[in-house]
Design a protein around this motif. Structure first.
Motif, PDB file in Angstrom:
ATOM      1  N   ARG A 103      14.563   2.684  16.886  1.00  0.00           N
ATOM      2  CA  ARG A 103      14.647   2.002  15.602  1.00  0.00           C
ATOM      3  C   ARG A 103      13.661   0.830  15.577  1.00  0.00           C
ATOM      4  O   ARG A 103      13.640   0.011  16.493  1.00  0.00           O
ATOM      5  CB  ARG A 103      16.065   1.497  15.354  1.00  0.00           C
ATOM      6  CG  ARG A 103      16.312   0.985  13.942  1.00  0.00           C
ATOM      7  CD  ARG A 103      17.744   0.457  13.815  1.00  0.00           C
ATOM      8  NE  ARG A 103      18.720   1.479  14.109  1.00  0.00           N
ATOM      9  CZ  ARG A 103      19.156   2.365  13.213  1.00  0.00           C
ATOM     10  NH1 ARG A 103      18.668   2.337  11.982  1.00  0.00           N
ATOM     11  NH2 ARG A 103      20.065   3.261  13.540  1.00  0.00           N
ATOM     12  N   VAL A 142      10.831  10.809  10.899  1.00  0.00           N
ATOM     13  CA  VAL A 142      10.807   9.376  10.601  1.00  0.00           C
ATOM     14  C   VAL A 142      11.640   9.112   9.348  1.00  0.00           C
ATOM     15  O   VAL A 142      11.352   9.662   8.279  1.00  0.00           O
ATOM     16  CB  VAL A 142       9.363   8.878  10.373  1.00  0.00           C
ATOM     17  CG1 VAL A 142       9.354   7.366  10.148  1.00  0.00           C
ATOM     18  CG2 VAL A 142       8.454   9.272  11.529  1.00  0.00           C
ATOM     19  N   ARG A 143      12.659   8.292   9.491  1.00  0.00           N
ATOM     20  CA  ARG A 143      13.456   7.876   8.340  1.00  0.00           C
ATOM     21  C   ARG A 143      13.144   6.414   8.040  1.00  0.00           C
ATOM     22  O   ARG A 143      13.295   5.562   8.902  1.00  0.00           O
ATOM     23  CB  ARG A 143      14.957   8.032   8.636  1.00  0.00           C
ATOM     24  CG  ARG A 143      15.407   9.471   8.829  1.00  0.00           C
ATOM     25  CD  ARG A 143      16.885   9.527   9.166  1.00  0.00           C
ATOM     26  NE  ARG A 143      17.337  10.881   9.441  1.00  0.00           N
ATOM     27  CZ  ARG A 143      18.526  11.183   9.944  1.00  0.00           C
ATOM     28  NH1 ARG A 143      19.384  10.212  10.239  1.00  0.00           N
ATOM     29  NH2 ARG A 143      18.864  12.436  10.169  1.00  0.00           N
ATOM     30  N   ILE A 144      12.714   6.146   6.825  1.00  0.00           N
ATOM     31  CA  ILE A 144      12.376   4.783   6.424  1.00  0.00           C
ATOM     32  C   ILE A 144      13.425   4.300   5.428  1.00  0.00           C
ATOM     33  O   ILE A 144      13.666   4.944   4.411  1.00  0.00           O
ATOM     34  CB  ILE A 144      10.976   4.713   5.791  1.00  0.00           C
ATOM     35  CG1 ILE A 144       9.918   5.260   6.749  1.00  0.00           C
ATOM     36  CG2 ILE A 144      10.641   3.276   5.406  1.00  0.00           C
ATOM     37  CD1 ILE A 144       8.523   5.287   6.160  1.00  0.00           C
ATOM     38  N   ALA A 165      10.251   1.022   0.839  1.00  0.00           N
ATOM     39  CA  ALA A 165      10.280   2.157   1.762  1.00  0.00           C
ATOM     40  C   ALA A 165       9.158   3.137   1.433  1.00  0.00           C
ATOM     41  O   ALA A 165       8.469   3.647   2.332  1.00  0.00           O
ATOM     42  CB  ALA A 165      11.643   2.847   1.696  1.00  0.00           C
ATOM     43  N   LYS A 169       5.856   4.400   3.694  1.00  0.00           N
ATOM     44  CA  LYS A 169       5.564   5.828   3.889  1.00  0.00           C
ATOM     45  C   LYS A 169       4.122   6.139   3.497  1.00  0.00           C
ATOM     46  O   LYS A 169       3.398   6.809   4.249  1.00  0.00           O
ATOM     47  CB  LYS A 169       6.515   6.684   3.064  1.00  0.00           C
ATOM     48  CG  LYS A 169       6.160   8.181   3.141  1.00  0.00           C
ATOM     49  CD  LYS A 169       7.096   9.056   2.321  1.00  0.00           C
ATOM     50  CE  LYS A 169       6.658  10.514   2.406  1.00  0.00           C
ATOM     51  NZ  LYS A 169       7.607  11.421   1.684  1.00  0.00           N
ATOM     52  N   ILE A 182       8.443  12.420   7.087  1.00  0.00           N
ATOM     53  CA  ILE A 182       8.954  11.115   6.678  1.00  0.00           C
ATOM     54  C   ILE A 182       9.918  11.248   5.496  1.00  0.00           C
ATOM     55  O   ILE A 182       9.603  11.885   4.485  1.00  0.00           O
ATOM     56  CB  ILE A 182       7.805  10.174   6.283  1.00  0.00           C
ATOM     57  CG1 ILE A 182       6.773  10.069   7.419  1.00  0.00           C
ATOM     58  CG2 ILE A 182       8.342   8.803   5.924  1.00  0.00           C
ATOM     59  CD1 ILE A 182       5.558   9.248   7.057  1.00  0.00           C
ATOM     60  N   THR A 184      12.491   8.820   2.960  1.00  0.00           N
ATOM     61  CA  THR A 184      12.727   7.426   2.573  1.00  0.00           C
ATOM     62  C   THR A 184      14.026   7.274   1.787  1.00  0.00           C
ATOM     63  O   THR A 184      14.452   8.187   1.069  1.00  0.00           O
ATOM     64  CB  THR A 184      11.570   6.883   1.716  1.00  0.00           C
ATOM     65  OG1 THR A 184      11.493   7.627   0.487  1.00  0.00           O
ATOM     66  CG2 THR A 184      10.250   6.989   2.455  1.00  0.00           C
ATOM     67  N   GLU A 209      13.497  -0.641   7.816  1.00  0.00           N
ATOM     68  CA  GLU A 209      13.792  -0.073   9.129  1.00  0.00           C
ATOM     69  C   GLU A 209      13.231   1.339   9.229  1.00  0.00           C
ATOM     70  O   GLU A 209      13.344   2.126   8.290  1.00  0.00           O
ATOM     71  CB  GLU A 209      15.306  -0.039   9.387  1.00  0.00           C
ATOM     72  CG  GLU A 209      15.943  -1.413   9.462  1.00  0.00           C
ATOM     73  CD  GLU A 209      17.393  -1.351   9.939  1.00  0.00           C
ATOM     74  OE1 GLU A 209      17.842  -0.247  10.327  1.00  0.00           O
ATOM     75  OE2 GLU A 209      18.063  -2.397   9.936  1.00  0.00           O
ATOM     76  N   LEU A 210      12.617   1.620  10.377  1.00  0.00           N
ATOM     77  CA  LEU A 210      12.147   2.970  10.673  1.00  0.00           C
ATOM     78  C   LEU A 210      13.014   3.538  11.789  1.00  0.00           C
ATOM     79  O   LEU A 210      13.182   2.903  12.832  1.00  0.00           O
ATOM     80  CB  LEU A 210      10.684   2.974  11.123  1.00  0.00           C
ATOM     81  CG  LEU A 210       9.605   3.040  10.028  1.00  0.00           C
ATOM     82  CD1 LEU A 210       9.642   1.774   9.173  1.00  0.00           C
ATOM     83  CD2 LEU A 210       8.238   3.226  10.648  1.00  0.00           C
ATOM     84  N   GLU A 211      13.563   4.715  11.565  1.00  0.00           N
ATOM     85  CA  GLU A 211      14.364   5.392  12.578  1.00  0.00           C
ATOM     86  C   GLU A 211      13.607   6.637  13.022  1.00  0.00           C
ATOM     87  O   GLU A 211      13.278   7.500  12.194  1.00  0.00           O
ATOM     88  CB  GLU A 211      15.730   5.764  12.000  1.00  0.00           C
ATOM     89  CG  GLU A 211      16.718   6.275  13.025  1.00  0.00           C
ATOM     90  CD  GLU A 211      18.077   6.569  12.410  1.00  0.00           C
ATOM     91  OE1 GLU A 211      19.055   6.700  13.153  1.00  0.00           O
ATOM     92  OE2 GLU A 211      18.154   6.663  11.159  1.00  0.00           O
ATOM     93  N   LEU A 212      13.300   6.713  14.301  1.00  0.00           N
ATOM     94  CA  LEU A 212      12.530   7.818  14.866  1.00  0.00           C
ATOM     95  C   LEU A 212      13.484   8.736  15.611  1.00  0.00           C
ATOM     96  O   LEU A 212      14.131   8.311  16.584  1.00  0.00           O
ATOM     97  CB  LEU A 212      11.432   7.299  15.789  1.00  0.00           C
ATOM     98  CG  LEU A 212      10.604   6.126  15.239  1.00  0.00           C
ATOM     99  CD1 LEU A 212       9.539   5.712  16.228  1.00  0.00           C
ATOM    100  CD2 LEU A 212       9.998   6.486  13.893  1.00  0.00           C
TER     101      LEU A 212
END
Length: 217
Positions: A103, A142-144, A165, A169, A182, A184, A209-212
């Protein structure tokens, strides 16, 4: 058999013990933990499915296969985490590891001007570094997520969180990260991490926040 299984865990953890560059603490990497658990499970299955005379051989074969599977994802994320930490030193971006998920927490005061979804010019270099690592490690989704404080209307904050967000992206895509990886979301002020009663709390809540997440888990 139990003794053998725990011996495999011990060997895996000792072999993969590393030094945390930030604390100096000796610890087992996530890859080592995954390999140790995978080795145990593989050994148990291998021994159980082998004939009585070949149980030792079956356990060793199963342990090797299980260790490789268990350590694969963890090792991949370990490498990605290490490169992100190196790239983001002194940037103000927090890097947090949660199991096989990484994160990145980007405070609003270093990413966007107040009330704007335009990325600040002095933050481009930081996002360039993130984009370079994400393009290299292309086996992660990738979740933004955009977040705001509670100041202003709920509708305005929702739209602002979504726009921020989306801005991150678009910038990452421009740096070679595949857009299909990705996703968002904007959450407005609904997920605070601090109190909105203080300026410092509101500043912490204004973030992206970016969740990888590994694709091949």
């Amino acid at each position: 058999m139990k003794r053998f299984a725990w011996a495999l865990i011990a060997v895996s953890l000792v072999a993969c013990t590393t030094t945390d560059p930030y604390t100096g603490e000796q610890k087992a990497s996530n890859a080592a933990k995954g390999a140790g658990i995978g080795a145990v499970l593989g050994a148990v299955v291998g021994a159980a499915t082998a004939s009585k005379d070949d149980r030792a051989k079956g356990a060793l074969t199963g342990a090797a296969a299980g260790g490789a599977v268990g350590g694969g994802v963890g090792y991949y994320m370990d490498r990605q985490e290490a490169e992100l930490r190196q790239s983001l030193q002194a940037s103000g971006v927090q890097v947090r590891r949660e199991g096989d998920t990484i994160r990145l927490i980007m405070p609003g005061n270093i990413t966007f001007a107040s009330g704007s979804s335009d990325i600040r010019g002095d933050f481009y270099n930081t996002l360039d570094g993130v984009g370079k690592v994400l393009a290299k490690f292309d086996e992660t989704a990738v979740r933004i997520a955009g977040h705001t404080d509670s100041t202003g209307s709920l509708d305005l904050n929702q739209r602002l969180s979504e726009s921020r967000a989306d801005s991150v992206k678009r910038y990452l895509v421009s740096r070679g990260v595949a857009g299909g990886r990705i996703h968002t979301n904007g959450y407005g002020p609904r997920q605070p991490i601090a109190s909105n009663a203080t300026e410092s709390g509101r500043q912490a809540n204004r973030r992206v926040e970016l969740e990888l997440i590994p694709l091949n888990k």
